[in-house]
Design an enzyme around this catalytic site. Structure first.
Site, mmCIF file in Angstrom:
data_model
loop_
_atom_site.group_PDB
_atom_site.id
_atom_site.type_symbol
_atom_site.label_atom_id
_atom_site.label_comp_id
_atom_site.label_asym_id
_atom_site.label_seq_id
_atom_site.Cartn_x
_atom_site.Cartn_y
_atom_site.Cartn_z
ATOM 1 N N GLU A 186 12.117 2.507 13.928
ATOM 2 C CA GLU A 186 11.238 3.557 13.389
ATOM 3 C C GLU A 186 9.972 3.636 14.214
ATOM 4 O O GLU A 186 9.792 2.884 15.177
ATOM 5 C CB GLU A 186 10.907 3.257 11.922
ATOM 6 N N LYS B 141 6.263 -2.220 2.078
ATOM 7 C CA LYS B 141 5.108 -1.542 2.701
ATOM 8 C C LYS B 141 3.891 -2.459 2.554
ATOM 9 O O LYS B 141 3.037 -2.257 1.689
ATOM 10 C CB LYS B 141 4.901 -0.166 2.053
ATOM 11 N N TYR C 147 0.815 -1.215 0.000
ATOM 12 C CA TYR C 147 0.000 0.000 0.000
ATOM 13 C C TYR C 147 0.843 1.258 0.000
ATOM 14 O O TYR C 147 2.062 1.205 0.178
ATOM 15 C CB TYR C 147 -0.954 -0.001 1.198
ATOM 16 N N LEU D 278 11.009 1.020 6.975
ATOM 17 C CA LEU D 278 10.470 1.411 5.677
ATOM 18 C C LEU D 278 11.304 2.577 5.140
ATOM 19 O O LEU D 278 11.559 3.534 5.887
ATOM 20 C CB LEU D 278 9.013 1.871 5.846
HETATM 21 N N1 PLP Z 1 7.640 3.860 8.611
HETATM 22 C C1 PLP Z 1 6.431 3.277 8.652
HETATM 23 C C2 PLP Z 1 6.281 1.967 9.355
HETATM 24 C C3 PLP Z 1 5.328 3.899 8.036
HETATM 25 O O1 PLP Z 1 4.126 3.296 8.068
HETATM 26 C C4 PLP Z 1 5.506 5.165 7.411
HETATM 27 C C5 PLP Z 1 4.399 5.851 6.776
HETATM 28 O O2 PLP Z 1 3.279 5.450 6.782
HETATM 29 C C6 PLP Z 1 6.765 5.732 7.423
HETATM 30 C C7 PLP Z 1 7.831 5.061 8.009
HETATM 31 C C8 PLP Z 1 7.011 7.079 6.779
HETATM 32 O O3 PLP Z 1 7.062 6.945 5.390
HETATM 33 P P1 PLP Z 1 6.661 8.130 4.415
HETATM 34 O O4 PLP Z 1 7.516 9.302 4.775
HETATM 35 O O5 PLP Z 1 6.968 7.598 3.070
HETATM 36 O O6 PLP Z 1 5.210 8.414 4.612
#
Ligand code: PLP
Length: 294
Positions: free
Chosen positions: A180, A148, A36, A204
């Protein structure tokens, strides 16, 4: 053009999100078998759309899911859906699931096509300068956090734990090593250096994180993509929580203890630069939009 308060899309069919239904045999329902993306929409324009589309193709490829459209087709349908919503400020969420088939762990036959889901819901722009409170918690997720995927059970459990503690995010760590947030990346500023966990299989590769790194390079702020410990987190000059819908907010309290607040100028320079990118992409200044706070 007809405008909608909320919007759901499933393989070409769309309508009010609350009224949409999907087949029980969609593999998302049994296994969370899909990937997603979520992006922020300002002024009906999807912020950093190319990055999100590139990432969902990468996630799908790692999960061996064949996306049933080209990147340009995906961008076109996302843009079309975002424009149908009444609210110019929204979150657009989309997922590609492995397809619809009787429940079996093994993948269905290759003739089964993946499904594309999209939702558009109104959401006021967050105040990217508001500080937030967090908890820290052991990261007990699997070892594919770079994909993701829809499998977010642990992320949900820790989000709930954070909420119960009156906080907005849980910063996860594996042993001593900070990984994270539950829906964000975590970076620190220390002695003028921007430090953030490396993009291995434990986090991620966040799009906001990548933009912050680019901004640092532009502003000649040294970047260190290396693991750091919970102690280093607690001792950091600033802790930055970044995500597509939350931008780059800083942390004022972790586990009930005051943290950060020691490099406000550098923090603001990074936040301002991200805001400039948002203005360039969407044509609106989030600083001028009365809003939302979350
Ligand atoms: N890490 C996780 C587990 C996330 O679900 C998200 C965003 O939903 C992020 C990091 C941040 O990613 P992004 O900056 O691409 O939204």
């Amino acid at each position: 053009m007809e405008k909608w308060k909320t919007l759901g899309y499933y393989n070409g069919v769309f309508g009010p999100l609350e009224e949409m239904t999907v087949p029980m045999n969609d593999r998302a329902c049994y296994f969370g078998d899909g990937v997603y993306e979520a992006a922020y929409v300002g002024n009906y324009r999807i912020f950093t759309l190319d990055d999100h589309v590139d990432r969902i193709y990468r996630s799908a490829s790692m999960a061996e899911i064949e996306i049933p459209c080209t990147k340009d087709e995906m961008k076109a349908v996302l843009t079309e859906m975002a424009q149908k919503l009444e609210s110019p400020e929204q979150v657009i969420y989309w997922q590609v699931t492995r397809g619809t088939a009787m429940r079996a762990h093994v993948y269905p036959d290759r003739s089964v096509k993946a499904n594309l889901w999209i939702t558009c819901t109104p959401k006021a722009i967050v105040n990217a300068y508001r500080k937030i409170r967090v908890i820290t918690a052991e990261d007990t997720r699997f070892f594919h956090c770079n994909i993701k995927t829809l499998n977010l059970m642990v992320n949900c459990m820790l989000s709930e734990q954070a909420k119960k503690a009156g906080c907005e995010e849980a910063i996860q760590h594996r042993g001593d090593r900070v990984t994270e947030g539950t829906h964000s990346n975590v970076s620190i500023l220390k002695d003028g250096v921007f430090q953030t966990a490396p993009t291995d299989n434990l986090i991620l590769p966040g799009i906001t994180r990548a933009h912050l790194i680019e901004i640092c390079r532009r502003l000649s702020v040294p970047v260190r993509e290396e693991p750091y410990t919970v102690q280093e987190l607690m001792d950091a000059d600033e802790i930055i929580i970044s995500s597509s819908t939350g931008f780059a907010r800083s942390v004022c309290e972790a586990d009930g203890r005051p943290v950060g607040g020691k490099a406000p100028k550098l923090l603001k320079a990074l936040q301002d630069a991200l805001r400039e990118e948002f203005i360039a992409d969407t044509g609106i200044d989030p600083g001028l939009v009365p809003s939302g706070d979350s």
